[in-house]
Design an enzyme around this catalytic site. Structure first.
Site, PDB file in Angstrom:
ATOM      1  N   HIS A 308       6.541 104.296  15.649  1.00 54.93           N
ATOM      2  CA  HIS A 308       5.727 105.120  16.558  1.00 54.93           C
ATOM      3  C   HIS A 308       5.716 104.516  17.966  1.00 54.93           C
ATOM      4  O   HIS A 308       5.986 105.207  18.950  1.00 54.93           O
ATOM      5  CB  HIS A 308       4.313 105.235  15.994  1.00 54.93           C
ATOM      6  N   GLU A 309       5.410 103.225  18.044  1.00 52.67           N
ATOM      7  CA  GLU A 309       5.323 102.600  19.370  1.00 52.67           C
ATOM      8  C   GLU A 309       6.701 102.579  20.033  1.00 52.67           C
ATOM      9  O   GLU A 309       6.829 102.773  21.233  1.00 52.67           O
ATOM     10  CB  GLU A 309       4.745 101.184  19.285  1.00 52.67           C
TER      11      GLU A 309
HETATM   12  N1  B3K Z   1      -1.394 104.817  22.665  1.00 50.52           N
HETATM   13  C1  B3K Z   1      -2.131 103.879  21.857  1.00 50.52           C
HETATM   14  C2  B3K Z   1      -3.558 104.237  21.679  1.00 50.52           C
HETATM   15  C3  B3K Z   1      -4.459 103.732  22.748  1.00 50.52           C
HETATM   16  C4  B3K Z   1      -5.898 103.966  22.393  1.00 50.52           C
HETATM   17  C5  B3K Z   1      -6.788 103.634  23.508  1.00 50.52           C
HETATM   18  N2  B3K Z   1      -8.189 103.759  23.214  1.00 50.52           N
HETATM   19  C6  B3K Z   1      -1.515 103.710  20.524  1.00 50.52           C
HETATM   20  C7  B3K Z   1      -0.615 104.780  20.084  1.00 50.52           C
HETATM   21  O1  B3K Z   1      -0.987 105.909  19.865  1.00 50.52           O
HETATM   22  O2  B3K Z   1       0.546 104.505  19.979  1.00 50.52           O
HETATM   23 ZN    ZN Z   2       0.833 106.843  20.010  1.00 54.48          ZN
END
Ligand code: B3K
Ligand code: ZN
Length: 875
Positions: A308-309
C-alpha cells in the site's frame, strides 16, 4: 450565542476552497536535534501564485501550531518585527510581501514533549515524524496544504553516538562531522511534494539492505531500518516490497523513481504506516514478521501495508490531493491497488471474502451512524477524523466499480491517462473520474454520485418467470437511507454482476447489469427453466442486496455457484437467517434448537476432502456478532452472543468426530510458510479446535495444550492460547497465559496480542482484568499499540462486557477519552467509536451511553478531534 458556543471549533467546507495565494519553489530545512530542544531553520523561496485572482492583495498565510516558538522571521534578509505579522492559534499572516522573496524562519520545538505523535516526536530513543495530514505545522511555519508542492533539501544534525543514522526524503548528498561529537547528513528530494510527505528519522538503527532492478534497468537500493533486536524480522517486508515493485510495473506500468527506498520501523505510531516520499515510516506491527512471533494474519497485513505505502508513490505522491476533501483520491485508489496485489499474491476469493466482511460490518456501521460521510466529504472540523473506512474501503469499492464497468483494459488506459496528465499535480476525484471517462468514452456523471452521496444503498431484487415463453424478468429497486445532512438521495449507477443457474446448478447466463434507475427490469429470453439468480457476484457494488431466497436455493448456490464469493455468501445468508430467528426465540424465552439441515450440510462440507480448505474454513465460520449487530434493527448484545455460542456448541457436539478428523487432517509436518495454502490449512485446523473446545472435554483441552506447547509458529500457538483462554477451562487459560508471558515478555508485539486476547475475553470480569493489566509494566498509555491492544480490544471487540448493564464499560471508555483528549487527540477520537453507535441499542443502554458522551462534551478544552466526534454523535 453563549461564551462556550463561540469557542467551539468551526467546520471548513469544500465549497470554500481557494487556490493558494503563494507557492514555495524551494524549501531548505536544517534541524539541530537535541534532547531538550530542537531548532528548525527553514529557508523558503516564495512567489506569488499567478493563478490566484486575489493577486498582491492576498496576505502570505503560514500554518503554525500553537506549540511552535518563533525565534526569528526574515524576508530577504530583513528581520520582521512583531508589528509586521499577526499570529493566532493556527496561522501566521504577513500582509505585505513582495512578488517573489526568500523567507527565513527560525523555530524552536520540543519533540520529547510531543505525546500527540504528530509532527516531530520521539519514539523510544529515536526521533521520527508524522506529517499527514497537518503535522508539518508542528515543525515550522509553512503553507501546510497539499496543493503547495515544493522541492526539499534537508540537513539533519545530531549527536553521532546516540543518533548514528540520520534520514530524510530523497538522496543523501552531503554528510560530515561537527563540534562536540555531532554530525550531519544532507538529503535532497528532486520531486516536488507537499509538506505532508516530509519525513525525518534519527536513531541508533540497524538496516537490512537489498537492491531492485526496475523494468527499465535502473538499480534501486532498498533499506529497511529497525532496532537491532528486530533485525531478524525484516525479510518478509523486504520480499513484499520487491513483489509490490514488480507488480506495479506489470499491472500499472509504474516504475519507482528515486535511487533509494527506505522503510523505518517505529514503536510509537498513531496508525499503520506512512508513505513519505522515499522514506516510509511504519508502525512495527505492520513491518516486523517472523514465524515464531507473528501470526498468518499479521504476515498478510505486513505484505498488504508495505505494498500500500509503495503504491502511494504514484497514487498519492507523484499525483497528490488538491485538498483533504479529496483524501479518497489517493486512499481509495491505493486500497484498491493493494487489495488486487494481495489477491494476486494469495487467494483471490479469500481476500475478497475478508475485505467484504470488514466492509459489511465496520464500514456499513459507520455509514449508518452519526459520522456517516460521503467518499468525498463536504466539510470537516478535524481532518484526522476522516481517515475512515468510508474514505479507504468504500473509496476502494468505488474504484473497483469503475474497474468492473469499464473492464480491465479501459481501466488501465484510464489510469495511464490519469498518471500522465496529472504527474506532479495536486488534483481531485473529478479529475480521476474524468481520466476514466476519457479512456472509455463513457458518461460517468451519474456514477460520480458515489463520491457525493453517503449511506449504504439497498437493492431489492424480485423476479417473474413465464414458462410458456421462457422469459425471465429480474426487477431491481434501489434506495438509500438518509444520512446526516442528506435526507434525499438520487439513484446510483451500479454494476450488478450476476449469473443465472438452472436447478441442477448449470450456469445459463452471466454478465454485468447496470442499474441506474430507482427501478429497472432486466429481461432474459429463451431460458429452458426458471433460473435461480446469483446476484452481486464478487460483491460488485457496496450495497445491501436482498432477494427472497429459499434455503434450498441457497444450498444450491452454495454447492454450484461458479463465483466463489457468492458460494460463501449463500452460506452466510443461510446462517444469518437462522441466527436472526434464534435471536427472536431467545428474547421470547423459547428454547433454542439446531436445524438438522444445517448439521447435514456442514457434515457434508467437513467430509468432502476435495474442497479447498480455505473455502471450507470460511464456510464453517458463523457470521460474527459484529455483523449480526450491524444487520439488527435494535442490537441485543447478549441475545446475539448467546445465540452464536449456542450454535457453536451445538454444532461442535453434533459433529465432533468430523471436527476432530478435519483437525487431524489439517495438521502438517511441513516447515512454516505464510503462503495461501498453508494459511488456509492452519485457519481450518484452528477453526476445528475452536469448535472442539466448546465441548468442555478434558481430552480436547489436552489437544489444545499440546498444540500450544509444540507449535513452531505463532499462528498455532496463539490460536491455542486464545481458544483456551476464551473457553470454559478457566484455570488452564490462566496457566497458559502465564507460560506465554514467561516465553514472550521480551517481544513487545507478541505481548500486545497477549493483552488483546485477555481484553476481548467474553467471560464475566473482563473489565477488572483489563484494569489490572493497565498496571502491567509492559503497558504504556503513551503507546498507541498498547492502547489498541487493551482499551480498544475491550471496548470494540468485547461487546458483552463493554455493554454490561451497570454501564461500567461505557464509563471506563469515557474516562480514557477524557484522559487522552489532550495527550493524544487522534487516538482519543478513534477509541470513541463504540460509544457513538448509541442509537442502535435498547433504550436503557442508549441513555447510559449518551450520559457518558455528555460527560465528555462537558470537559473544558476538548481537542477538535474529540469535540467533532462527540458533538456529531449527540446531534
Ligand atoms: N496516508 C497515511 C495515513 C495518515 C493518517 C494521518 N492521520 C497512511 C496510508 O494510508 O497509507
Ligand atoms: Zn494510504
Amino acid at each position: 450565542m453563549s461564551q462556550q458556543a463561540q469557542q467551539q471549533p468551526e467546520p471548513i467546507y469544500l465549497k470554500d476552497y481557494q487556490v493558494p495565494a503563494y507557492l514555495i519553489e524551494h524549501t531548505d530545512l536544517r534541524f539541530e536535534l537535541d534532547e531538550e530542544e530542537t531548532l528548525v531553520r527553514a529557508t523558503l523561496k516564495v512567489r506569488r501564485n499567478p493563478d490566484c485572482s486575489r493577486g498582491g492583495r492576498a496576505p502570505l498565510e503560514l500554518h503554525g501550531h500553537e506549540s511552535l516558538e518563533l525565534c526569528r522571521l526574515c524576508i530577504d534578509g530583513e528581520i520582521l518585527s512583531e508589528r509586521d505579522f499577526i499570529r493566532d492559534d493556527e496561522l501566521l499572516r504577513i500582509s505585505e510581501v513582495p512578488e517573489a522573496f526568500t523567507l527565513e524562519c527560525l523555530t524552536r520545538i520540543h519533540p520529547q514533549l510531543n505525546t500527540a505523535l504528530e509532527g516531530l516526536y520521539k519514539s523510544d530513543g529515536m526521533f521520527c515524524t508524522q506529517c499527514e495530514a497537518e503535522g508539518f505545522r508542528r515543525i515550522t511555519f509553512y503553507p501546510d496544504r497539499p496543493d503547495v508542492m515544493s522541492v526539499f533539501r534537508t540537513t539533519v544534525e545530531a549527536d553521532r553516538k546516540r543518533y548514528p543514522v540520520l534520514l530524510s526524503n530523497g538522496n543523501p548528498v552531503d554528510s560530515g562531522e561537527k563540534d562536540e561529537g555531532r554530525h550531519f547528513v544532507t538529503w535532497e528530494d528532486p520531486f516536488p511534494k507537499p509538506a505532508y510527505l516530509f519525513a525525518l528519522v534519527a536513531g541508533d538503527l540497524e538496516v537490512l539492505e537489498d537492491t531492485y532492478t526496475t523494468a527499465s534497468g535502473r538499480a534501486v537500493k532498498l533499506q529497511i531500518f529497525a532496532e537491532s533486536k528486530d533485525l531478524d524480522k525484516l525479510d518478509h517486508a523486504m520480499l513484499s516490497l520487491k513483489n509490490a515493485m514488480r507488480w506495479d510495473e506489470k499491472v500499472y506500468g509504474r516504475e519507482y523513481d528515486l535511487d533509494i527506498y527506505m522503510i523505518v520501523a517505529v514503536d510509537f505510531f498513531n496508525m499503520g504506516a506512512m508513505e513519505n516520499k522515499g522514506l516510509n515510516i511504519f508502525n512495527t506491527s505492520c513491518v516486523l514478521a517472523s514465524p515464531r512471533t507473528t501470526t498468518d494474519a499479521a504476515f498478510q497485513r505486513v505484505e498488504g501495508v508495505v505494498a500500500h505505502e509503495y503504491f502511494h508513490n504514484w497514487s498519492g505522491n507523484r499525483v497528490t490531493c488538491r485538498d483533504w476533501f479529496q483524501l479518497s483520491l489517493k486512499e481509495g485508489f491505493t486500497v484498491f491497488r493493494d487489495s488486487e496485489f494481495s489477491a494476486d499474491m494469495n487467494s483471490r476469493t479469500v481476500k475478497r471474502i475478508e475485505d467484504v466482511s470488514m466492509l459489511r460490518t465496520a464500514q456499513f456501521a459507520e455509514d449508518a451512524g452519526p459520522m456517516s460521510h460521503p467518499v468525498r466529504p463536504e466539510s470537516f472540523i478535524e481532518i484526522s477524523n476522516f481517515y475512515t473506512l468510508t474514505i479507504y474501503e468504500k473509496g476502494a469499492e468505488v474504484v473497483r466499480m469503475l474497474h468492473t464497468l469499464l473492464g480491465a483494459e479501459a481501466f488501465r488506459k484510464g489510469s495511464d491517462i490519469y498518471f500522465e496528465r496529472h504527474d506532479g499535480q495536486a488534483v481531485t476525484t473529478d479529475d480521476f473520474v474524468q481520466a476514466m471517462a476519457d479512456a472509455s468514452g463513457r458518461d460517468l456523471s451519474q456514477f460520480k454520485r458515489w463520491y457525493s452521496q453517503a449511506g449504504t444503498p439497498r437493492v431489492e431484487a424480485s423476479d417473474s418467470w413465464d414458462a410458456e415463453t421462457g422469459c425471465y424478468r429480474l426487477i431491481l429497486r434501489q434506495s438509500c437511507p438518509p444520512t446526516p445532512g442528506q435526507a434525499e438521495k438520487q439513484p446510483f449507477h451500479m454494476p450488478i454482476a450476476y449469473g443465472l443457474l438452472g436447478a441442477g446448478g448449470a450456469e445459463l447466463a452471466a454478465g454485468v447489469l447496470e442499474l441506474t434507475d430507482a427501478e429497472q427490469t432486466f429481461t432474459f429470453d429463451g431460458l429452458a427453466e426458471k433460473p435461480v439468480p446469483s446476484l452481486l457476484r464478487g460483491f460488485s457494488a457496496p450495497v445491501k442486496l436482498s432477494y427472497p431466497y429459499s434455503d434450498d436455493q441457497l444450498l444450491m448456490l452454495l454447492k454450484h455457484d461458479t463465483d466463489g464469493f457468492n458460494r460463501w455468501d449463500a452460506g452466510q445468508r443461510m446462517a444469518v437467517n437462522l441466527m436472526q430467528l434464534l435471536v427472536e426465540d431467545y428474547r421470547a424465552g423459547k428454547a433454542l434448537s439446531l436445524p438438522d439441515a444445517l448439521v447435514d450440510s456442514w457434515r457434508a462440507l467437513l467430509n468432502d476432502e476435495s474442497l479447498d480448505p480455505a473455502m471450507v474454513a470460511h464456510l464453517l465460520r458463523l457470521p460474527s456478532e459484529a455483523y449480526l449487530a450491524e444487520l439488527a434493527e435494535v442490537i441485543y448484545v447478549d441475545a446475539i452472543h448467546a445465540v452464536r455460542e449456542f450454535l457453536r456448541k451445538s454444532l461442535a457436539d453434533a459433529l465432533k468426530p468430523e471436527w476432530l478428523a478435519t483437525y487431524r487432517r489439517s495438521c502438517s509436518e511441513e516447515p512454516y510458510a505464510p503462503d495461501a495454502d498453508a494459511c488456509a490449512r492452519r485457519s481450518l485446523k484452528n477453526l476445528c479446535l475452536g469448535y472442539l473446545l466448546t465441548t468442555d472435554e478434558d481430552t480436547l483441552l489436552a489437544l489444545a495444550e499440546e498444540q500450544f506447547n509444540d507449535a513452531d509458529n505463532m499462528t498455532d500457538q496463539q490460536a491455542a492460547l486464545s481458544l483456551v483462554v476464551h473457553s470454559g477451562f478457566r484455570d488452564a487459560g490462566r496457566r497458559l497465559l502465564d507460560e506465554f508471558h514467561a516465553q514472550w515478555h521480551h517481544e513487545s508485539l507478541v505481548m500486545n496480542q497477549w493483552f488483546a486476547l485477555q481484553a476481548n475475553d467474553p467471560w464475566p470480569g473482563a473489565l477488572e482484568r483489563v484494569q489490572g493489566l493497565q498496571e502491567h509494566p509492559l503497558f504504556d498509555e503513551r503507546n498507541p499499540n498498547k492502547l489498541r491492544s487493551l482499551v480498544a480490544a475491550f471496548c470494540a471487540q468485547n461487546p458483552v462486557n463493554f455493554h454490561a448493564e451497570d454501564g461500567s464499560g461505557y464509563r471506563y471508555l469515557a474516562d480514557w477519552i477524557i484522559k487522552l483528549n489532550q495527550q493524544n487527540p487522534q487516538i482519543a477520537a478513534r477509541l470513541l467509536t463504540p460509544l457513538t453507535r448509541w442509537r442502535r441499542y435498547p433504550d436503557a443502554a442508549q441513555a447510559r451511553m449518551k450520559a457518558e458522551l455528555s460527560r465528555i462534551l462537558a470537559e473544558s478544552e476538548l481537542s477538535k478531534d474529540v469535540y467533532e466526534v462527540v458533538s456529531k454523535s449527540l446531534a
